[in-house]
Structures are given as structure tokens and as C-alpha cells.
Design an enzyme around this catalytic site. Structure first.
Site, PDB file in Angstrom:
ATOM      1  CD1 TRP A   6      -7.872  10.279   1.666  1.00 49.14           C
ATOM      2  CD2 TRP A   6      -7.697   8.102   2.146  1.00 49.14           C
ATOM      3  NE1 TRP A   6      -6.594  10.052   2.139  1.00 49.14           N
ATOM      4  CE2 TRP A   6      -6.460   8.719   2.440  1.00 49.14           C
ATOM      5  CE3 TRP A   6      -7.816   6.726   2.353  1.00 49.14           C
ATOM      6  CZ2 TRP A   6      -5.364   8.014   2.936  1.00 49.14           C
ATOM      7  CZ3 TRP A   6      -6.710   6.024   2.855  1.00 49.14           C
ATOM      8  CH2 TRP A   6      -5.511   6.675   3.140  1.00 49.14           C
ATOM      9  NE  ARG A  12      -4.282  14.086   9.182  1.00 46.99           N
ATOM     10  CZ  ARG A  12      -5.411  14.016   9.883  1.00 46.99           C
ATOM     11  NH1 ARG A  12      -5.395  14.076  11.203  1.00 46.99           N
ATOM     12  NH2 ARG A  12      -6.573  13.912   9.252  1.00 46.99           N
ATOM     13  CG  ASP A  13      -0.765  15.797   6.740  1.00 44.70           C
ATOM     14  OD1 ASP A  13      -0.246  14.794   7.265  1.00 44.70           O
ATOM     15  OD2 ASP A  13      -1.954  15.816   6.360  1.00 44.70           O
ATOM     16  CB  SER A  18       1.785  13.204   5.100  1.00 47.79           C
ATOM     17  OG  SER A  18       1.324  12.100   4.354  1.00 47.79           O
ATOM     18  CD1 TRP A  54      -1.073   2.300   2.343  1.00 51.34           C
ATOM     19  CD2 TRP A  54      -2.757   1.785   0.968  1.00 51.34           C
ATOM     20  NE1 TRP A  54      -1.952   3.367   2.333  1.00 51.34           N
ATOM     21  CE2 TRP A  54      -2.988   3.074   1.503  1.00 51.34           C
ATOM     22  CE3 TRP A  54      -3.693   1.250   0.073  1.00 51.34           C
ATOM     23  CZ2 TRP A  54      -4.113   3.830   1.170  1.00 51.34           C
ATOM     24  CZ3 TRP A  54      -4.803   2.001  -0.253  1.00 51.34           C
ATOM     25  CH2 TRP A  54      -5.005   3.273   0.288  1.00 51.34           C
ATOM     26  CG  MET A  55       2.205   5.242  -2.400  1.00 52.21           C
ATOM     27  SD  MET A  55       3.279   5.413  -3.841  1.00 52.21           S
ATOM     28  CE  MET A  55       2.099   5.244  -5.187  1.00 52.21           C
ATOM     29  CG  ASP A  71      -0.899  11.489   1.910  1.00 58.27           C
ATOM     30  OD1 ASP A  71      -1.840  10.854   1.435  1.00 58.27           O
ATOM     31  OD2 ASP A  71      -0.975  12.128   2.971  1.00 58.27           O
ATOM     32  CD  GLU A 117      -6.375  14.123   5.676  1.00 58.77           C
ATOM     33  OE1 GLU A 117      -6.360  13.376   6.651  1.00 58.77           O
ATOM     34  OE2 GLU A 117      -6.546  13.709   4.508  1.00 58.77           O
ATOM     35  CD1 TRP A 148      -3.261   4.688   5.233  1.00 59.27           C
ATOM     36  CD2 TRP A 148      -3.851   3.886   7.244  1.00 59.27           C
ATOM     37  NE1 TRP A 148      -2.837   5.579   6.184  1.00 59.27           N
ATOM     38  CE2 TRP A 148      -3.178   5.121   7.427  1.00 59.27           C
ATOM     39  CE3 TRP A 148      -4.294   3.206   8.368  1.00 59.27           C
ATOM     40  CZ2 TRP A 148      -2.964   5.688   8.682  1.00 59.27           C
ATOM     41  CZ3 TRP A 148      -4.080   3.763   9.623  1.00 59.27           C
ATOM     42  CH2 TRP A 148      -3.422   4.992   9.774  1.00 59.27           C
TER      43      TRP A 148
HETATM   44  C1  FRU Z   1      -3.822  12.168   3.847  1.00 53.15           C
HETATM   45  C2  FRU Z   1      -3.460  11.597   5.191  1.00 53.15           C
HETATM   46  C3  FRU Z   1      -2.599  12.554   5.962  1.00 53.15           C
HETATM   47  C4  FRU Z   1      -1.858  11.671   6.907  1.00 53.15           C
HETATM   48  C5  FRU Z   1      -1.636  10.444   6.066  1.00 53.15           C
HETATM   49  C6  FRU Z   1      -1.636   9.162   6.836  1.00 53.15           C
HETATM   50  O1  FRU Z   1      -4.070  11.237   2.869  1.00 53.15           O
HETATM   51  O2  FRU Z   1      -4.640  11.258   5.903  1.00 53.15           O
HETATM   52  O3  FRU Z   1      -3.325  13.577   6.601  1.00 53.15           O
HETATM   53  O4  FRU Z   1      -0.648  12.240   7.341  1.00 53.15           O
HETATM   54  O5  FRU Z   1      -2.661  10.417   5.100  1.00 53.15           O
HETATM   55  O6  FRU Z   1      -1.315   8.072   6.019  1.00 53.15           O
END
Ligand code: FRU
Length: 499
Positions: free
Chosen positions: A298, A153-154, A83, A23-24, A26, A206, A50
Site C-alpha cells: 500500500w 471488514r473482510d 474484500s 487496478w487490482m 486483494d 485487515e 483504486w
Molecule cells: C486491504 C483492503 C481491505 C478492503 C479492500 C478495499 O487491502 O483495504 O481491507 O476490503 O482493501 O479495496
């Protein structure tokens, strides 16, 4: 260990990045360093869905051919690696280099900590490499930035030259707020300002990115663009990417008035473009603004019918801004380096299409990996365009719809759609002919189509899962007469060495 995948599986993209297996999601840590483009991404080392999030690493000399480097920053204990971004610390400001003048690479990512019970906390952390990205060490002082809100996050970090400091954009996802922080050394962060909620706020926010994008007609002039992804409620349904054009004075981002109205500005009108971030440290003199996004949604990401891997990244795209009556518009093109994959050039001259669909003879133009550049005059037709990946009961339609003045992609009959009812849909983006003409630049791969309309003014990105025999191309006009002014086409060679 299983045998290495063939990279020739029916739905395996041939010129888009995919990991060998598993799985991949972001893209993470996009950064250029000493002749190499680095691509990290969210990765599950253990499965095709995931989980166990870690950063996987790939490198490229040219943004086209990628070498897999394995997991760079692994999940450990109760901490998953979410991320983030990566920078080259030219001044060794963080001190991770062994001496002054070293330029370590530093990754800034979200630590997602599982707490007792169901609770989580998210905070920002560092890892660094002093060997050009080959090996990575987590900073002993992690995390470097926390917030009372657990959904934090991110981090997207870049060097802000006018202020000689690092700037971070990071999401308070549930609050639909992007926060800005500054730092002298990547380790200590000071809050600067907040942006949002604004634009599309139905879904959580995000993967923000704040970047300078050149004007299309004056590369010396750049404006600030803030991109913000929404987990749901995007223009094509599910997750997607919006952007704001504005100013950034080193403290706060202020959107142009035209980018503050209620109608969001979408970076991509297809369903499969998410979490795009720009490459940091892209070399001058061209200093291009480059990004790519996760080519999935998603809503159905874990259900798409591919194995032993899942998900792809879009092609890298060059960004610029174009003046329009209602403000500045983001323009995207596939990076020019992709032209190196072109082979078998085909040129079709002018032809009239009179309320008909014309299948092109397979020996003149067909394939599962194609680049097509069409110039069309819609005249009095209701719709005009192309069918790609056609076969028995299968086709993906790309066209201009005069009744709604829009460009569209229809994947209702594109192939396997049963895994998720919503994907059998038609998505549109507002688009008007210029001087009576519409241009469609279309990249077709084994399980995707990306459409760049009117010189990149509108982009639609779609995953599709057609049968292997569905490799035909057709031209169509509906409800009237239109003219195909020209069509240039190429087969795109596999970056994985397949024939
Ligand atoms: C976006 C996200 C980010 C998070 C990551 C987790 O696709 O939900 O906000 O850091 O994926 O895999």
C-alpha cells in the site's frame, strides 16, 4: 473499447495472474468448485488506481492458467464491494439453490456504504451463483451482519465440520481485533469471540483468515493458523502479513504461547505480499492448504510503473507447518502445478566461488521468466547467492548473509526505483544454514522475484521493474570462499501464450 492488451508489455508478469487492464488489489473469494479454481479480486472497472471497488472473476483448471471472466459483483449506487471470501454451500443451507441438494456458490463480502458527508459504514453481505460462478445475484436481505464500529471488514468464511456450522473471521480494523461469528445458514450470524490486539499492531488490521494447515512431516495432523494483515509497520515496511498458530474449538482462537510474544511471525519478509486468503473447498484426499496474496504494497501500490493494468497476485502457494525450537513455523512452496511451465532445463554442478561475481554466459542461463533452485555452502564467505535480472547497471541480489545469519533480497539497483524512494532497499529474514547448507528456490518473472529459502521456511516477495534487456544471471560470494553445490534452472513458459 480499447484493443485487448497484448499481455507482452515489458513489466507484464508471464506466470502470475493479472487482469487485462485496470487496478487490482486483494484476492477475494478463492474457492474450488467442480474441477475449477475460482479467483476473484478487488477491481476498479474504470481506472488504473483504486476506486469503484468491485469483484472481478477469473477461473483456472490448474492454478496456473487463468481465464478472465469479467466483473462478477459490481459497485452499485453508494455501495462498493470490498474484500471477502466465497464458499460452496453443499447443504443449500442458505436456500439460494432451487432445490435440496443444489450446491450454490455464495460470496460473503464487505459492503462499503458511503453515507452523507464523509462518513462510511462497513457491513457484511452475500451474493450467490447457481450456475457455477458464471452469474451472481446480490441477496435481497443484505447486509447480513453489521457492527457499531464503521471499520468492520473482510469476512473470511469456512464450513466448520465438527460443529456443522459456518464460521466467519472478520476484522475490526481500527481496534486491531479479529471477531469470530457462527451461522447455520450464512444469513444470521452470532458473535463467538474476539482475538487481539496481538503481534504487530502499529497498522490497522485487515483481511483475516483462519485455516487448518497440515504439519510438513505428517499431513494427517493439522493445526489452526490465523493470518492477519497489517496496513503499515510490517517487517519490510508498509503493509504485510503476520500469522499466529494455535487452537480453535469452534468458539475461540487461542494462540500457542510461542505465538503470543511481542515479536510478530511474518508470513513473508518481502514488501509485496498482502491480503492472502486460502482456497475454500479444496478437494480431498489431498485437501491442500493453498493461498495466494496481492503482490504489492500500500505504500506505493498506485505508483508502480505498469499500464494498462496495475498489480499482480503471487503464485499460488502450498502451506504447511514445521517444528522449530521456538514453536511452529509456516512453510510455503509454489504449487507443484507450476512445474508444468518448465522448459530449457539447465544444471550447474559444484563450483567454488572465491570472493567473486561470475556472470553466467547468456546461452547457458538467462531469461526474464526463470525458476532457479540453488544449494549453497556459505563456508567462510560473508555472503553468497545469485544475481538475477542483471543488465546495464541493473541487478537484483538474492543471497544468504552470514554476518547477520539471514536470507536477503536487495532491489536497490533492480531497475526503475525512482517512483518511490523506499523501494531501493534490502530486506532480510532470519535464516540459518542446515548442515552448512542454504537452499534458495527463486521464481523470477518480468516484474517480480519470489524467494523460498531453506525449503520454504522463509519467503521474500518483491516487485521489480528492470529493463527488458536485463535478463542475466550471476553467482557471487563476497568476503571469503563459498561453494555452489548445485543449481537447477528452467525457463518458465508464459501462461498467456507469449513466446
Ligand atoms: C486491504 C483492503 C481491505 C478492503 C479492500 C478495499 O487491502 O483495504 O481491507 O476490503 O482493501 O479495496
Amino acid at each position: 473499447m480499447d484493443a485487448p492488451p497484448s499481455f507482452d508489455e515489458p513489466f507484464r508478469p508471464q506466470f502470475h495472474y493479472t487482469p487485462p487492464r485496470h487496478w487490482m488489489n486483494d484476492p477475494n473469494g478463492l474457492v474450488y468448485h467442480e474441477g475449477t479454481y475460482h479467483l476473484f479480486h478487488q477491481y476498479n472497472p474504470a481506472a488504473n488506481t483504486w476506486g469503484h471497488m468491485s469483484w472481478y472473476h477469473a477461473t483456472s483448471p490448474d492454478l496456473v492458467h487463468w481465464t478472465h471472466r469479467g466483473v462478477a459483483i459490481p459497485e452499485e449506487g453508494n455501495e462498493m464491494i470490498f474484500s471477502g471470501s466465497a464458499v460452496v454451500d453443499h447443504g443449500n443451507t442458505a436456500g439460494f439453490g432451487s432445490q435440496r441438494g443444489d450446491s450454490p456458490m455464495v460470496a460473503v463480502y464487505t459492503s462499503n456504504y458511503r453515507l452523507p458527508g464523509d462518513a462510511i459504514n462497513q457491513a457484511q453481505s452475500l451474493a450467490y451463483s447457481t450456475d457455477g460462478g458464471a452469474t451472481w445475484t446480490k441477496y435481497a436481505g443484505n447486509p447480513v451482519l453489521d457492527h457499531p464500529d464503521a471499520e468492520f471488514r473482510d469476512p473470511n468464511v469456512f464450513w466448520y465440520a465438527p460443529g456443522q456450522k459456518w464460521v466467519m473471521a472478520v476484522a475490526l480494523s481500527e481496534q486491531r481485533i479479529i471477531q469470530f461469528y457462527e451461522s447455520p445458514d450464512l444469513k444470521t450470524w452470532t458473535h463467538l469471540s474476539d482475538f487481539g490486539p496481538a503481534g504487530s499492531t502499529e497498522g490497522i488490521w485487515e483481511c483475516p483468515a483462519l485455516l487448518r494447515v497440515p504439519m510438513e512431516d505428517d499431513a494427517g495432523c493439522r493445526r489452526w493458523v490465523l493470518s492477519v494483515d497489517v496496513g503499515s509497520g510490517a517487517v519490510a515496511g508498509g503493509s504485510g502479513s503476520q500469522y499466529f498458530v494455535g487452537t480453535f474449538d469452534g468458539i475461540a482462537f487461542a494462540p500457542d504461547a510461542s505465538h503470543l510474544d511481542d515479536a510478530p511471525h511474518w508470513a513473508d519478509y518481502g514488501p509485496d505480499f498482502y491480503a492472502a486468503i486460502p482456497w475454500n473447498n479444496v478437494p480431498d484426499p489431498d485437501g491442500r492448504a493453498l493461498w495466494l496474496g496481492w503482490m504489492n504494497n500500500w505504500t506505493y501500490a498506485e505508483d508502480i510503473p505498469t499500464a494498462p493494468w496495475r498489480s499482480a497476485q503471487t503464485v499460488p502457494r502450498t502451506l504447511s507447518l514445521r517444528h522449530r525450537n521456538d514453536g511452529l513455523q509456516l512453510v510455503q512452496h509454489p504449487v507443484a502445478e507450476l512445474e508444468r511451465l518448465r522448459t530449457n532445463p539447465v544444471r550447474l554442478g559444484e563450483r567454488t566461488l572465491n570472493d567473486e561475481t561470475v556472470s553466467l554466459p547468456k546461452d547457458s542461463l538467462s531469461g526474464r521468466t526463470l525458476e532457479l533452485r540453488a544449494t549453497l555452502a556459505p563456508e567462510n564467505a560473508e555472503a553468497v547467492g545469485l544475481h538475477v535480472r542483471t543488465g546495464k547497471n541493473e541487478r537484483t541480489v538474492v543471497g544468504y548473509d552470514a554476518t547477520s545469519d539471514s536470507v536477503f533480497v536487495d532491489r536497490a539497483r533492480s531497475g526503475a526505483v525512482g517512483f518511490q524512494p523506499d523501494i531501493a532497499a534490502r530486506n532480510t529474514a532470519p535464516l540459518s544454514p542446515t548442515d552448512g547448507r542454504v537452499t534458495l528456490h527463486v521464481l523470477v518473472d518480468r516484474s517480480s522475484v519470489e524467494v523460498f529459502a531453506n525449503g520454504g521456511a522463509r519467503v521474500l516477495t518483491h516487485r521489480l521493474f528492470p529493463g527488458s534487456a536485463s535478463d542475466g544471471v550471476a553467482l557471487f560470494a563476497q568476503g571469503g570462499t563459498a561453494t555452489l553445490l548445485s543449481l537447477d534452472a528452467w525457463t518458465l513458459r508464459s501462461i498467456w501464450g507469449n513466446p
